[in-house]
Design a protein around this motif. Sequence first.
Motif, mmCIF file in Angstrom:
data_model
loop_
_atom_site.group_PDB
_atom_site.id
_atom_site.type_symbol
_atom_site.label_atom_id
_atom_site.label_comp_id
_atom_site.label_asym_id
_atom_site.label_seq_id
_atom_site.Cartn_x
_atom_site.Cartn_y
_atom_site.Cartn_z
ATOM 1 N N ILE A 206 -14.197 -5.811 3.901
ATOM 2 C CA ILE A 206 -14.222 -6.867 2.887
ATOM 3 C C ILE A 206 -14.526 -6.236 1.531
ATOM 4 C CG2 ILE A 206 -15.334 -9.014 2.151
ATOM 5 C CD1 ILE A 206 -15.990 -9.573 5.055
ATOM 6 N N PRO A 207 -13.624 -6.356 0.570
ATOM 7 C CA PRO A 207 -13.865 -5.777 -0.764
ATOM 8 C C PRO A 207 -15.176 -6.302 -1.363
ATOM 9 C CG PRO A 207 -11.589 -6.518 -0.567
ATOM 10 C CD PRO A 207 -12.311 -7.025 0.637
ATOM 11 N N ASP A 208 -15.802 -5.489 -2.197
ATOM 12 C CA ASP A 208 -17.092 -5.864 -2.784
ATOM 13 C C ASP A 208 -17.010 -7.172 -3.560
ATOM 14 O OD1 ASP A 208 -18.169 -3.584 -1.728
ATOM 15 O OD2 ASP A 208 -17.920 -2.386 -3.557
ATOM 16 N N GLU A 209 -15.878 -7.385 -4.234
ATOM 17 C CA GLU A 209 -15.737 -8.605 -5.034
ATOM 18 C C GLU A 209 -15.809 -9.849 -4.155
ATOM 19 O OE1 GLU A 209 -12.475 -10.730 -8.013
ATOM 20 O OE2 GLU A 209 -12.286 -8.608 -7.488
ATOM 21 N N GLU A 210 -15.169 -9.781 -2.981
ATOM 22 C CA GLU A 210 -15.197 -10.925 -2.062
ATOM 23 C C GLU A 210 -16.565 -11.078 -1.411
ATOM 24 O OE1 GLU A 210 -12.314 -9.272 -2.611
ATOM 25 O OE2 GLU A 210 -11.561 -11.164 -3.438
ATOM 26 N N ALA A 211 -17.213 -9.950 -1.111
ATOM 27 C CA ALA A 211 -18.549 -10.005 -0.521
ATOM 28 C C ALA A 211 -19.537 -10.644 -1.490
ATOM 29 C CB ALA A 211 -19.007 -8.597 -0.139
ATOM 30 N N ASN A 352 -6.131 -13.164 1.072
ATOM 31 C CA ASN A 352 -5.032 -12.400 0.492
ATOM 32 C C ASN A 352 -5.517 -11.027 0.022
ATOM 33 O OD1 ASN A 352 -2.070 -13.028 -0.225
ATOM 34 N ND2 ASN A 352 -2.819 -12.006 -2.063
ATOM 35 N N SER A 353 -6.658 -11.003 -0.681
ATOM 36 C CA SER A 353 -7.219 -9.731 -1.165
ATOM 37 C C SER A 353 -7.646 -8.848 -0.003
ATOM 38 C CB SER A 353 -8.419 -10.004 -2.076
ATOM 39 O OG SER A 353 -8.035 -10.755 -3.201
ATOM 40 N N ILE A 354 -8.196 -9.468 1.047
ATOM 41 C CA ILE A 354 -8.649 -8.705 2.209
ATOM 42 C C ILE A 354 -7.460 -8.068 2.929
ATOM 43 C CG2 ILE A 354 -9.768 -8.890 4.475
ATOM 44 C CD1 ILE A 354 -11.482 -11.150 3.268
ATOM 45 N N LEU A 355 -6.372 -8.812 3.081
ATOM 46 C CA LEU A 355 -5.189 -8.272 3.747
ATOM 47 C C LEU A 355 -4.555 -7.144 2.934
ATOM 48 C CD1 LEU A 355 -3.520 -11.559 5.089
ATOM 49 C CD2 LEU A 355 -4.769 -9.836 6.400
ATOM 50 N N LEU A 356 -4.540 -7.270 1.628
ATOM 51 C CA LEU A 356 -4.013 -6.201 0.783
ATOM 52 C C LEU A 356 -4.863 -4.941 0.896
ATOM 53 C CD1 LEU A 356 -2.997 -8.113 -2.477
ATOM 54 C CD2 LEU A 356 -1.467 -6.890 -0.921
ATOM 55 N N GLU A 357 -6.167 -5.125 0.964
ATOM 56 C CA GLU A 357 -7.096 -3.998 1.077
ATOM 57 C C GLU A 357 -6.912 -3.255 2.403
ATOM 58 O OE1 GLU A 357 -10.522 -1.665 -0.189
ATOM 59 O OE2 GLU A 357 -9.229 -3.078 -1.257
ATOM 60 N N ASN A 358 -6.484 -3.974 3.440
ATOM 61 C CA ASN A 358 -6.404 -3.389 4.788
ATOM 62 C C ASN A 358 -4.963 -3.313 5.301
ATOM 63 O OD1 ASN A 358 -9.471 -3.383 5.864
ATOM 64 N ND2 ASN A 358 -9.131 -5.224 4.635
ATOM 65 N N GLN A 359 -4.009 -3.131 4.401
ATOM 66 C CA GLN A 359 -2.605 -3.202 4.788
ATOM 67 C C GLN A 359 -2.243 -2.208 5.889
ATOM 68 O OE1 GLN A 359 0.213 -3.041 1.599
ATOM 69 N NE2 GLN A 359 2.001 -3.008 2.937
ATOM 70 N N SER A 360 -2.671 -0.959 5.768
ATOM 71 C CA SER A 360 -2.296 0.051 6.761
ATOM 72 C C SER A 360 -2.882 -0.275 8.126
ATOM 73 C CB SER A 360 -2.751 1.446 6.311
ATOM 74 O OG SER A 360 -4.165 1.478 6.114
ATOM 75 N N LEU A 361 -4.123 -0.784 8.171
ATOM 76 C CA LEU A 361 -4.741 -1.158 9.439
ATOM 77 C C LEU A 361 -4.005 -2.332 10.084
ATOM 78 C CD1 LEU A 361 -8.576 -0.953 8.669
ATOM 79 C CD2 LEU A 361 -7.298 0.458 10.286
ATOM 80 N N VAL A 362 -3.710 -3.344 9.265
ATOM 81 C CA VAL A 362 -3.028 -4.535 9.785
ATOM 82 C C VAL A 362 -1.644 -4.174 10.300
ATOM 83 C CG1 VAL A 362 -2.077 -6.794 9.177
ATOM 84 C CG2 VAL A 362 -4.324 -6.120 8.310
ATOM 85 N N GLN A 363 -0.890 -3.409 9.510
ATOM 86 C CA GLN A 363 0.463 -3.057 9.923
ATOM 87 C C GLN A 363 0.451 -2.194 11.182
ATOM 88 O OE1 GLN A 363 3.209 -0.522 7.457
ATOM 89 N NE2 GLN A 363 4.380 -2.440 7.349
ATOM 90 N N GLY A 364 -0.532 -1.282 11.296
ATOM 91 C CA GLY A 364 -0.625 -0.450 12.492
ATOM 92 C C GLY A 364 -0.878 -1.280 13.741
ATOM 93 N N ALA A 365 -1.795 -2.252 13.644
ATOM 94 C CA ALA A 365 -2.099 -3.111 14.793
ATOM 95 C C ALA A 365 -0.905 -3.982 15.164
ATOM 96 C CB ALA A 365 -3.312 -3.988 14.480
ATOM 97 N N VAL A 366 -0.226 -4.527 14.147
ATOM 98 C CA VAL A 366 0.944 -5.381 14.405
ATOM 99 C C VAL A 366 2.067 -4.565 15.028
ATOM 100 C CG1 VAL A 366 2.772 -6.711 13.293
ATOM 101 C CG2 VAL A 366 0.394 -7.098 12.650
ATOM 102 N N GLN A 367 2.321 -3.359 14.497
ATOM 103 C CA GLN A 367 3.413 -2.535 15.004
ATOM 104 C C GLN A 367 3.210 -2.188 16.476
ATOM 105 O OE1 GLN A 367 5.927 -2.666 11.969
ATOM 106 N NE2 GLN A 367 6.312 -1.416 13.754
ATOM 107 N N THR A 368 1.967 -1.892 16.871
ATOM 108 C CA THR A 368 1.692 -1.547 18.264
ATOM 109 C C THR A 368 2.041 -2.708 19.186
ATOM 110 O OG1 THR A 368 -0.102 -0.062 17.591
ATOM 111 C CG2 THR A 368 -0.092 -0.786 19.876
ATOM 112 N N ALA A 369 1.614 -3.914 18.812
ATOM 113 C CA ALA A 369 1.909 -5.096 19.633
ATOM 114 C C ALA A 369 3.398 -5.407 19.645
ATOM 115 C CB ALA A 369 1.111 -6.299 19.129
ATOM 116 N N VAL A 370 4.049 -5.321 18.493
ATOM 117 C CA VAL A 370 5.467 -5.631 18.398
ATOM 118 C C VAL A 370 6.302 -4.599 19.170
ATOM 119 C CG1 VAL A 370 7.434 -5.769 16.806
ATOM 120 C CG2 VAL A 370 5.285 -6.903 16.238
ATOM 121 N N ASP A 371 5.907 -3.319 19.081
ATOM 122 C CA ASP A 371 6.634 -2.281 19.820
ATOM 123 C C ASP A 371 6.656 -2.582 21.312
ATOM 124 O OD1 ASP A 371 7.294 -0.840 17.598
ATOM 125 O OD2 ASP A 371 5.689 0.637 17.796
ATOM 126 N N GLN A 372 5.506 -2.986 21.848
ATOM 127 C CA GLN A 372 5.442 -3.292 23.281
ATOM 128 C C GLN A 372 6.247 -4.549 23.614
ATOM 129 O OE1 GLN A 372 1.487 -2.915 25.196
ATOM 130 N NE2 GLN A 372 0.768 -2.087 23.251
#
Length: 452
Positions: A206-211, A352-372
Amino acid sequence: MEARAVCEILKYVIIHWKKEAAELSRKALLEGELLVSIEESTPKHRADPSHYVTTIAFAGSACGDLVPKQFLKGIQSLLSGFSGKLTWPSEEAHCAQDLAGLASFQIKIEVDEKPPTLMADCLVIKQFLHRTSIVHPKVRFHFGGEVNGILFKETFGVEKEPVVKLLNGIGLLTSQHHYMRPGFLGAQQVCSRIHPVLGHPVLLSIPDEEANMGLLGQLTLTPAAALCPCHKLHPDQTSRISAAFVFLYGPSGLPLIFPNQEHPLTVFKDNSYLFDWKKYHLRAAPNSNISLEDDLVLPDVSYWIESHERSWPQDSDQQILLLFLMVDFQGGFPAQLTEAWGLQSLLLTHLNSILLENQSLVQGAVQTAVDQALEQHHRRVKAQQKLQASIPVAVSSILSVVAGSTRSSFRALCLQTLQGPFKSGHSVILHIWSIRQSIPRSSGGDCMKPSR
Protein backbone atom coordinates in the motif's frame (compact mmCIF):
# COMPACT_ATOMS: atom_id res chain seq x y z
CA MET A 1 -30.60 6.42 -4.64
CA GLU A 2 -33.04 3.60 -3.87
CA ALA A 3 -30.74 0.97 -5.43
CA ARG A 4 -27.65 2.37 -3.71
CA ALA A 5 -29.35 2.33 -0.31
CA VAL A 6 -30.60 -1.25 -0.75
CA CYS A 7 -27.19 -2.50 -1.90
CA GLU A 8 -25.41 -0.76 0.98
CA ILE A 9 -27.76 -2.42 3.48
CA LEU A 10 -27.19 -5.79 1.82
CA LYS A 11 -23.44 -5.25 2.08
CA TYR A 12 -23.82 -4.40 5.75
CA VAL A 13 -25.84 -7.58 6.38
CA ILE A 14 -23.30 -9.81 4.62
CA ILE A 15 -20.38 -8.17 6.40
CA HIS A 16 -22.17 -8.92 9.69
CA TRP A 17 -22.64 -12.55 8.64
CA LYS A 18 -19.00 -12.88 7.60
CA LYS A 19 -17.76 -11.29 10.80
CA GLU A 20 -19.82 -13.65 12.95
CA ALA A 21 -18.86 -16.68 10.84
CA ALA A 22 -15.14 -15.78 10.88
CA GLU A 23 -15.10 -16.05 14.67
CA LEU A 24 -15.84 -19.76 14.23
CA SER A 25 -14.03 -20.53 10.97
CA ARG A 26 -12.73 -18.30 8.19
CA LYS A 27 -12.98 -21.19 5.74
CA ALA A 28 -16.68 -21.95 6.20
CA LEU A 29 -19.10 -20.81 3.49
CA LEU A 30 -21.88 -18.44 4.57
CA GLU A 31 -25.32 -19.97 4.93
CA GLY A 32 -28.63 -18.15 5.10
CA GLU A 33 -31.44 -16.53 3.13
CA LEU A 34 -32.03 -12.96 2.09
CA LEU A 35 -35.17 -11.40 0.64
CA VAL A 36 -35.67 -8.07 -1.14
CA SER A 37 -39.29 -7.23 -1.95
CA ILE A 38 -40.51 -4.01 -3.61
CA GLU A 39 -44.19 -3.04 -3.52
CA GLU A 40 -46.11 0.09 -4.52
CA SER A 41 -48.03 1.80 -1.73
CA THR A 42 -49.34 4.96 -3.40
CA PRO A 43 -52.64 6.50 -2.26
CA LYS A 44 -55.19 6.77 -5.11
CA HIS A 45 -55.39 10.56 -4.90
CA ARG A 46 -51.63 10.97 -5.22
CA ALA A 47 -49.87 11.73 -8.52
CA ASP A 48 -46.25 11.05 -9.45
CA PRO A 49 -43.87 10.25 -7.93
CA SER A 50 -45.18 6.95 -6.63
CA HIS A 51 -44.60 5.72 -3.10
CA TYR A 52 -42.76 2.41 -2.79
CA VAL A 53 -41.90 0.23 0.19
CA THR A 54 -38.88 -2.04 -0.04
CA THR A 55 -38.61 -4.81 2.53
CA ILE A 56 -35.23 -6.38 3.23
CA ALA A 57 -35.50 -9.56 5.27
CA PHE A 58 -32.66 -11.85 6.19
CA ALA A 59 -32.20 -15.03 8.16
CA GLY A 60 -29.21 -17.19 8.84
CA SER A 61 -27.05 -18.94 11.37
CA ALA A 62 -25.31 -15.65 12.24
CA CYS A 63 -28.52 -13.77 13.07
CA GLY A 64 -28.87 -15.11 16.58
CA ASP A 65 -26.48 -12.61 18.21
CA LEU A 66 -27.82 -9.62 16.30
CA VAL A 67 -29.26 -6.77 18.40
CA PRO A 68 -31.92 -5.14 16.19
CA LYS A 69 -31.75 -1.59 17.56
CA GLN A 70 -27.96 -1.44 17.39
CA PHE A 71 -27.99 -2.94 13.90
CA LEU A 72 -30.51 -0.39 12.64
CA LYS A 73 -28.57 2.44 14.25
CA GLY A 74 -25.42 1.34 12.42
CA ILE A 75 -27.25 1.26 9.08
CA GLN A 76 -28.77 4.69 9.68
CA SER A 77 -25.31 6.13 10.28
CA LEU A 78 -24.14 4.77 6.91
CA LEU A 79 -27.11 6.20 5.01
CA SER A 80 -27.05 9.68 6.47
CA GLY A 81 -27.65 11.28 3.07
CA PHE A 82 -30.52 8.98 2.14
CA SER A 83 -33.78 10.91 1.57
CA GLY A 84 -36.11 7.96 2.10
CA LYS A 85 -37.50 6.59 5.35
CA LEU A 86 -35.74 3.69 7.05
CA THR A 87 -37.61 1.67 9.68
CA TRP A 88 -37.33 -1.55 11.61
CA PRO A 89 -40.95 -2.77 11.99
CA SER A 90 -40.46 -4.84 15.13
CA GLU A 91 -38.14 -7.36 16.65
CA GLU A 92 -40.87 -10.00 16.45
CA ALA A 93 -41.84 -9.31 12.83
CA HIS A 94 -42.03 -12.34 10.59
CA CYS A 95 -40.54 -12.44 7.12
CA ALA A 96 -42.21 -13.66 3.97
CA GLN A 97 -42.84 -17.36 3.34
CA ASP A 98 -39.49 -17.65 1.56
CA LEU A 99 -37.79 -17.34 4.95
CA ALA A 100 -40.27 -19.36 7.02
CA GLY A 101 -38.82 -21.44 9.81
CA LEU A 102 -35.73 -19.30 10.40
CA ALA A 103 -35.01 -16.60 12.96
CA SER A 104 -35.23 -13.52 10.80
CA PHE A 105 -35.16 -9.72 10.80
CA GLN A 106 -36.70 -7.03 8.61
CA ILE A 107 -35.83 -3.55 7.46
CA LYS A 108 -38.22 -1.35 5.48
CA ILE A 109 -37.27 1.47 3.13
CA GLU A 110 -39.92 3.94 2.00
CA VAL A 111 -39.13 6.16 -0.96
CA ASP A 112 -40.91 8.31 -3.56
CA GLU A 113 -39.74 7.61 -7.09
CA LYS A 114 -41.07 7.60 -10.63
CA PRO A 115 -41.71 4.08 -12.00
CA PRO A 116 -39.05 4.23 -14.76
CA THR A 117 -36.42 5.25 -12.21
CA LEU A 118 -37.42 2.46 -9.87
CA MET A 119 -37.39 -0.07 -12.72
CA ALA A 120 -33.77 0.92 -13.40
CA ASP A 121 -33.05 0.55 -9.67
CA CYS A 122 -34.52 -2.96 -9.76
CA LEU A 123 -32.09 -3.97 -12.50
CA VAL A 124 -29.17 -2.70 -10.41
CA ILE A 125 -30.35 -4.58 -7.29
CA LYS A 126 -30.95 -7.76 -9.30
CA GLN A 127 -27.45 -7.64 -10.77
CA PHE A 128 -25.90 -6.92 -7.36
CA LEU A 129 -27.66 -9.98 -5.89
CA HIS A 130 -26.58 -12.15 -8.82
CA ARG A 131 -22.97 -10.99 -8.52
CA THR A 132 -22.97 -11.67 -4.78
CA SER A 133 -24.61 -15.09 -5.12
CA ILE A 134 -21.80 -16.25 -7.41
CA VAL A 135 -19.29 -16.25 -4.53
CA HIS A 136 -21.72 -17.00 -1.68
CA PRO A 137 -23.30 -20.15 -3.12
CA LYS A 138 -24.95 -21.34 0.12
CA VAL A 139 -26.93 -18.12 0.59
CA ARG A 140 -30.27 -17.98 -1.23
CA PHE A 141 -31.19 -14.53 -2.53
CA HIS A 142 -34.88 -13.85 -3.28
CA PHE A 143 -35.86 -10.75 -5.23
CA GLY A 144 -39.40 -9.88 -6.26
CA GLY A 145 -42.30 -7.47 -6.13
CA GLU A 146 -44.44 -5.31 -8.37
CA VAL A 147 -43.47 -2.05 -10.06
CA ASN A 148 -45.81 -0.16 -12.40
CA GLY A 149 -48.08 -3.19 -12.61
CA ILE A 150 -45.23 -5.52 -13.62
CA LEU A 151 -44.69 -8.56 -11.39
CA PHE A 152 -41.21 -10.05 -11.10
CA LYS A 153 -39.53 -12.76 -9.06
CA GLU A 154 -35.97 -14.07 -9.09
CA THR A 155 -34.05 -16.49 -6.90
CA PHE A 156 -30.27 -16.73 -6.92
CA GLY A 157 -28.42 -19.51 -5.19
CA VAL A 158 -30.40 -22.55 -6.29
CA GLU A 159 -29.81 -25.64 -4.19
CA LYS A 160 -27.30 -28.28 -5.32
CA GLU A 161 -25.55 -26.08 -7.87
CA PRO A 162 -21.92 -27.17 -8.38
CA VAL A 163 -19.49 -25.13 -6.28
CA VAL A 164 -15.72 -24.77 -6.02
CA LYS A 165 -14.31 -23.48 -2.72
CA LEU A 166 -11.75 -20.74 -3.20
CA LEU A 167 -10.49 -19.25 0.08
CA ASN A 168 -11.58 -17.57 3.33
CA GLY A 169 -15.18 -18.75 3.13
CA ILE A 170 -15.59 -17.75 -0.52
CA GLY A 171 -16.91 -20.21 -3.10
CA LEU A 172 -17.64 -19.96 -6.79
CA LEU A 173 -20.66 -21.24 -8.70
CA THR A 174 -19.42 -23.21 -11.68
CA SER A 175 -22.60 -23.68 -13.74
CA GLN A 176 -21.73 -22.13 -17.10
CA HIS A 177 -25.24 -20.64 -17.61
CA HIS A 178 -24.31 -17.78 -15.24
CA TYR A 179 -21.62 -16.57 -17.63
CA MET A 180 -22.74 -17.50 -21.15
CA ARG A 181 -26.01 -17.89 -23.03
CA PRO A 182 -26.90 -21.42 -24.19
CA GLY A 183 -27.18 -20.26 -27.80
CA PHE A 184 -23.54 -19.13 -27.66
CA LEU A 185 -22.32 -22.70 -27.26
CA GLY A 186 -22.83 -23.95 -30.79
CA ALA A 187 -24.23 -27.31 -31.78
CA GLN A 188 -21.75 -29.43 -29.81
CA GLN A 189 -22.70 -30.83 -26.44
CA VAL A 190 -20.33 -29.27 -23.92
CA CYS A 191 -19.49 -29.70 -20.25
CA SER A 192 -22.02 -27.77 -18.16
CA ARG A 193 -19.42 -26.38 -15.74
CA ILE A 194 -16.41 -24.15 -15.68
CA HIS A 195 -13.24 -25.44 -14.03
CA PRO A 196 -11.53 -22.47 -12.36
CA VAL A 197 -7.80 -22.54 -11.67
CA LEU A 198 -7.02 -20.82 -8.37
CA GLY A 199 -3.86 -18.74 -8.47
CA HIS A 200 -1.56 -17.98 -5.57
CA PRO A 201 -2.40 -14.98 -3.35
CA VAL A 202 0.00 -12.06 -3.72
CA LEU A 203 0.62 -9.46 -1.04
CA LEU A 204 -0.02 -5.93 -2.32
CA SER A 205 2.03 -3.08 -0.95
CA ILE A 206 0.00 0.00 0.00
CA PRO A 207 1.62 3.30 -1.07
CA ASP A 208 2.38 5.71 1.78
CA GLU A 209 -0.12 8.24 0.44
CA GLU A 210 -2.97 5.71 0.69
CA ALA A 211 -1.81 4.49 4.10
CA ASN A 212 -1.90 8.06 5.38
CA MET A 213 -5.55 8.25 4.25
CA GLY A 214 -6.46 5.45 6.67
CA LEU A 215 -6.05 2.38 4.47
CA LEU A 216 -3.93 0.30 6.84
CA GLY A 217 -3.14 -3.40 7.03
CA GLN A 218 -2.03 -5.93 4.43
CA LEU A 219 -3.94 -6.44 1.20
CA THR A 220 -3.92 -9.68 -0.77
CA LEU A 221 -5.11 -10.36 -4.30
CA THR A 222 -6.02 -13.88 -5.41
CA PRO A 223 -6.89 -14.64 -9.06
CA ALA A 224 -8.97 -17.51 -10.43
CA ALA A 225 -9.28 -18.18 -14.16
CA ALA A 226 -11.45 -20.43 -16.32
CA LEU A 227 -12.61 -20.95 -19.88
CA CYS A 228 -16.32 -21.05 -20.61
CA PRO A 229 -17.62 -23.35 -21.95
CA CYS A 230 -15.36 -26.30 -21.16
CA HIS A 231 -14.42 -28.42 -24.19
CA LYS A 232 -13.11 -31.50 -22.38
CA LEU A 233 -15.88 -33.61 -23.91
CA HIS A 234 -14.74 -32.61 -27.42
CA PRO A 235 -10.96 -32.09 -27.34
CA ASP A 236 -10.75 -32.10 -31.15
CA GLN A 237 -13.35 -29.37 -31.65
CA THR A 238 -11.88 -26.15 -33.02
CA SER A 239 -12.45 -23.13 -30.78
CA ARG A 240 -11.34 -19.55 -30.39
CA ILE A 241 -11.40 -17.12 -27.46
CA SER A 242 -13.75 -14.28 -28.38
CA ALA A 243 -14.04 -12.34 -25.09
CA ALA A 244 -12.54 -11.90 -21.63
CA PHE A 245 -14.60 -11.02 -18.53
CA VAL A 246 -13.08 -9.71 -15.29
CA PHE A 247 -15.00 -9.88 -11.99
CA LEU A 248 -13.66 -7.87 -9.05
CA TYR A 249 -14.58 -8.70 -5.46
CA GLY A 250 -13.51 -7.05 -2.23
CA PRO A 251 -13.43 -8.18 1.41
CA SER A 252 -16.32 -10.44 2.51
CA GLY A 253 -16.80 -11.51 -1.11
CA LEU A 254 -18.72 -8.37 -2.02
CA PRO A 255 -18.71 -6.65 -5.43
CA LEU A 256 -16.51 -3.57 -5.16
CA ILE A 257 -18.21 -1.73 -8.02
CA PHE A 258 -21.96 -1.12 -8.31
CA PRO A 259 -23.49 -2.30 -11.62
CA ASN A 260 -24.52 1.19 -12.75
CA GLN A 261 -21.49 2.99 -11.37
CA GLU A 262 -19.03 4.76 -13.64
CA HIS A 263 -15.93 2.59 -13.60
CA PRO A 264 -13.48 4.15 -11.11
CA LEU A 265 -10.52 1.91 -11.99
CA THR A 266 -8.80 3.52 -14.97
CA VAL A 267 -6.01 0.95 -14.73
CA PHE A 268 -8.17 -1.55 -16.62
CA LYS A 269 -8.42 0.77 -19.62
CA ASP A 270 -4.92 -0.45 -20.40
CA ASN A 271 -5.65 -3.70 -22.26
CA SER A 272 -2.27 -5.11 -21.30
CA TYR A 273 -2.44 -4.44 -17.55
CA LEU A 274 -3.76 -7.90 -16.63
CA PHE A 275 -2.95 -10.00 -19.70
CA ASP A 276 0.04 -10.47 -21.96
CA TRP A 277 -2.10 -10.91 -25.07
CA LYS A 278 0.88 -11.25 -27.41
CA LYS A 279 1.94 -14.37 -25.55
CA TYR A 280 -1.32 -16.00 -26.59
CA HIS A 281 -1.23 -14.54 -30.14
CA LEU A 282 -4.31 -12.48 -29.30
CA ARG A 283 -5.27 -8.83 -29.31
CA ALA A 284 -7.90 -7.14 -27.13
CA ALA A 285 -10.17 -4.10 -27.20
CA PRO A 286 -12.42 -2.79 -24.40
CA ASN A 287 -16.08 -3.71 -24.65
CA SER A 288 -18.46 -1.19 -23.12
CA ASN A 289 -21.58 -2.73 -24.65
CA ILE A 290 -22.94 -4.20 -21.39
CA SER A 291 -26.63 -4.02 -20.53
CA LEU A 292 -28.18 -4.27 -17.07
CA GLU A 293 -31.14 -6.01 -18.67
CA ASP A 294 -28.98 -9.04 -19.38
CA ASP A 295 -29.78 -12.11 -17.26
CA LEU A 296 -26.13 -13.13 -17.15
CA VAL A 297 -23.88 -12.03 -14.32
CA LEU A 298 -22.19 -8.88 -15.64
CA PRO A 299 -18.41 -8.42 -15.42
CA ASP A 300 -16.69 -5.32 -14.10
CA VAL A 301 -14.40 -5.28 -17.14
CA SER A 302 -15.02 -6.80 -20.56
CA TYR A 303 -12.74 -7.17 -23.59
CA TRP A 304 -13.37 -8.26 -27.16
CA ILE A 305 -10.70 -10.75 -28.23
CA GLU A 306 -9.34 -11.44 -31.70
CA SER A 307 -6.68 -13.88 -32.77
CA HIS A 308 -3.67 -12.98 -34.90
CA GLU A 309 -4.36 -16.27 -36.68
CA ARG A 310 -6.91 -15.50 -39.39
CA SER A 311 -7.22 -19.07 -40.66
CA TRP A 312 -9.73 -20.28 -38.06
CA PRO A 313 -12.35 -22.66 -39.51
CA GLN A 314 -15.79 -21.11 -39.87
CA ASP A 315 -17.31 -23.76 -37.58
CA SER A 316 -15.03 -22.88 -34.64
CA ASP A 317 -16.81 -22.58 -31.31
CA GLN A 318 -16.40 -19.46 -29.20
CA GLN A 319 -15.06 -19.47 -25.65
CA ILE A 320 -14.86 -16.75 -23.00
CA LEU A 321 -11.93 -16.30 -20.65
CA LEU A 322 -13.23 -15.63 -17.11
CA LEU A 323 -11.00 -13.98 -14.53
CA PHE A 324 -12.04 -13.51 -10.90
CA LEU A 325 -9.95 -11.15 -8.75
CA MET A 326 -10.45 -11.44 -4.96
CA VAL A 327 -9.05 -8.56 -2.90
CA ASP A 328 -9.02 -8.97 0.87
CA PHE A 329 -7.36 -7.74 4.05
CA GLN A 330 -5.02 -10.35 5.44
CA GLY A 331 -5.52 -9.24 9.04
CA GLY A 332 -9.23 -10.12 9.25
CA PHE A 333 -12.14 -7.95 10.38
CA PRO A 334 -12.03 -4.64 12.25
CA ALA A 335 -13.74 -4.61 15.63
CA GLN A 336 -16.70 -2.48 14.49
CA LEU A 337 -19.17 -3.32 11.73
CA THR A 338 -19.31 0.27 10.51
CA GLU A 339 -15.53 0.33 10.22
CA ALA A 340 -15.55 -2.90 8.17
CA TRP A 341 -18.24 -1.43 5.91
CA GLY A 342 -16.31 1.81 5.51
CA LEU A 343 -13.18 -0.04 4.41
CA GLN A 344 -15.05 -1.30 1.35
CA SER A 345 -15.56 2.25 0.05
CA LEU A 346 -12.09 3.37 1.15
CA LEU A 347 -10.48 0.43 -0.63
CA LEU A 348 -12.27 1.22 -3.90
CA THR A 349 -11.19 4.87 -3.68
CA HIS A 350 -7.51 3.94 -3.49
CA LEU A 351 -7.45 0.61 -5.35
CA ASN A 352 -6.42 2.15 -8.66
CA SER A 353 -3.20 3.55 -7.13
CA ILE A 354 -2.54 0.26 -5.33
CA LEU A 355 -2.92 -1.78 -8.52
CA LEU A 356 -0.59 0.56 -10.41
CA GLU A 357 1.99 0.27 -7.63
CA ASN A 358 1.85 -3.55 -7.80
CA GLN A 359 1.44 -4.09 -11.54
CA SER A 360 4.22 -6.67 -11.95
CA LEU A 361 2.98 -8.72 -8.97
CA VAL A 362 -0.63 -8.64 -10.16
CA GLN A 363 0.24 -9.52 -13.74
CA GLY A 364 2.51 -12.37 -12.61
CA ALA A 365 -0.24 -13.91 -10.45
CA VAL A 366 -2.85 -13.51 -13.20
CA GLN A 367 -0.57 -14.96 -15.89
CA THR A 368 0.11 -18.09 -13.81
CA ALA A 369 -3.61 -18.78 -13.35
CA VAL A 370 -4.47 -17.95 -16.96
CA ASP A 371 -1.63 -20.12 -18.31
CA GLN A 372 -3.01 -23.14 -16.46
CA ALA A 373 -6.59 -22.38 -17.51
CA LEU A 374 -5.51 -22.11 -21.17
CA GLU A 375 -3.19 -25.13 -21.13
CA GLN A 376 -5.66 -27.48 -22.82
CA HIS A 377 -6.71 -24.72 -25.23
CA HIS A 378 -3.08 -24.22 -26.28
CA ARG A 379 -2.60 -27.95 -26.91
CA ARG A 380 -5.75 -28.02 -29.02
CA VAL A 381 -4.67 -24.94 -31.01
CA LYS A 382 -1.23 -26.45 -31.72
CA ALA A 383 -2.83 -29.70 -32.86
CA GLN A 384 -5.18 -27.76 -35.13
CA GLN A 385 -2.28 -25.77 -36.57
CA LYS A 386 -0.39 -28.97 -37.35
CA LEU A 387 -3.49 -30.36 -39.02
CA GLN A 388 -3.91 -27.19 -41.07
CA ALA A 389 -0.24 -27.31 -42.08
CA SER A 390 -0.52 -30.96 -43.14
CA ILE A 391 -3.57 -30.45 -45.36
CA PRO A 392 -1.68 -29.13 -48.43
CA VAL A 393 0.74 -32.09 -48.21
CA ALA A 394 -2.18 -34.52 -47.87
CA VAL A 395 -4.02 -32.96 -50.78
CA SER A 396 -0.91 -33.10 -52.96
CA SER A 397 -0.34 -36.77 -52.14
CA ILE A 398 -3.97 -37.66 -52.72
CA LEU A 399 -3.93 -35.75 -56.00
CA SER A 400 -0.94 -37.70 -57.28
CA VAL A 401 -2.55 -41.04 -56.39
CA VAL A 402 -6.07 -40.29 -57.61
CA ALA A 403 -4.88 -38.48 -60.73
CA GLY A 404 -2.82 -41.50 -61.69
CA SER A 405 -5.87 -43.73 -61.76
CA THR A 406 -8.43 -44.01 -64.50
CA ARG A 407 -10.63 -46.41 -62.58
CA SER A 408 -13.77 -44.59 -61.44
CA SER A 409 -14.57 -47.16 -58.73
CA PHE A 410 -11.13 -46.63 -57.21
CA ARG A 411 -11.58 -42.86 -57.17
CA ALA A 412 -15.00 -43.26 -55.50
CA LEU A 413 -13.49 -45.61 -52.91
CA CYS A 414 -10.75 -43.08 -52.15
CA LEU A 415 -13.31 -40.36 -51.50
CA GLN A 416 -15.43 -42.63 -49.30
CA THR A 417 -12.43 -43.74 -47.27
CA LEU A 418 -11.17 -40.20 -46.71
CA GLN A 419 -14.47 -38.97 -45.33
CA GLY A 420 -13.65 -40.67 -41.99
CA PRO A 421 -10.20 -39.19 -41.16
CA PHE A 422 -11.17 -35.73 -42.45
CA LYS A 423 -14.62 -35.30 -40.94
CA SER A 424 -13.76 -31.80 -39.77
CA GLY A 425 -11.76 -30.96 -42.87
CA HIS A 426 -14.67 -30.04 -45.12
CA SER A 427 -12.39 -28.04 -47.41
CA VAL A 428 -10.23 -31.13 -48.03
CA ILE A 429 -13.24 -33.25 -49.00
CA LEU A 430 -14.56 -30.57 -51.34
CA HIS A 431 -11.15 -30.20 -52.92
CA ILE A 432 -10.81 -33.95 -53.46
CA TRP A 433 -14.31 -34.08 -54.88
CA SER A 434 -13.48 -31.34 -57.36
CA ILE A 435 -10.32 -33.25 -58.32
CA ARG A 436 -12.33 -36.40 -58.89
CA GLN A 437 -14.80 -34.59 -61.12
CA SER A 438 -12.07 -32.91 -63.13
CA ILE A 439 -10.15 -36.12 -63.96
CA PRO A 440 -11.29 -37.43 -67.36
CA ARG A 441 -12.86 -40.87 -67.35
CA SER A 442 -11.04 -43.50 -69.41
CA SER A 443 -12.82 -44.72 -72.46
CA GLY A 444 -11.51 -48.17 -71.61
CA GLY A 445 -13.71 -48.36 -68.52
CA ASP A 446 -12.30 -49.94 -65.37
CA CYS A 447 -9.94 -52.37 -67.06
CA MET A 448 -6.78 -50.37 -66.31
CA LYS A 449 -5.06 -50.80 -62.93
CA PRO A 450 -4.41 -47.75 -60.78
CA SER A 451 -0.90 -46.34 -60.64
CA ARG A 452 1.08 -47.14 -57.55
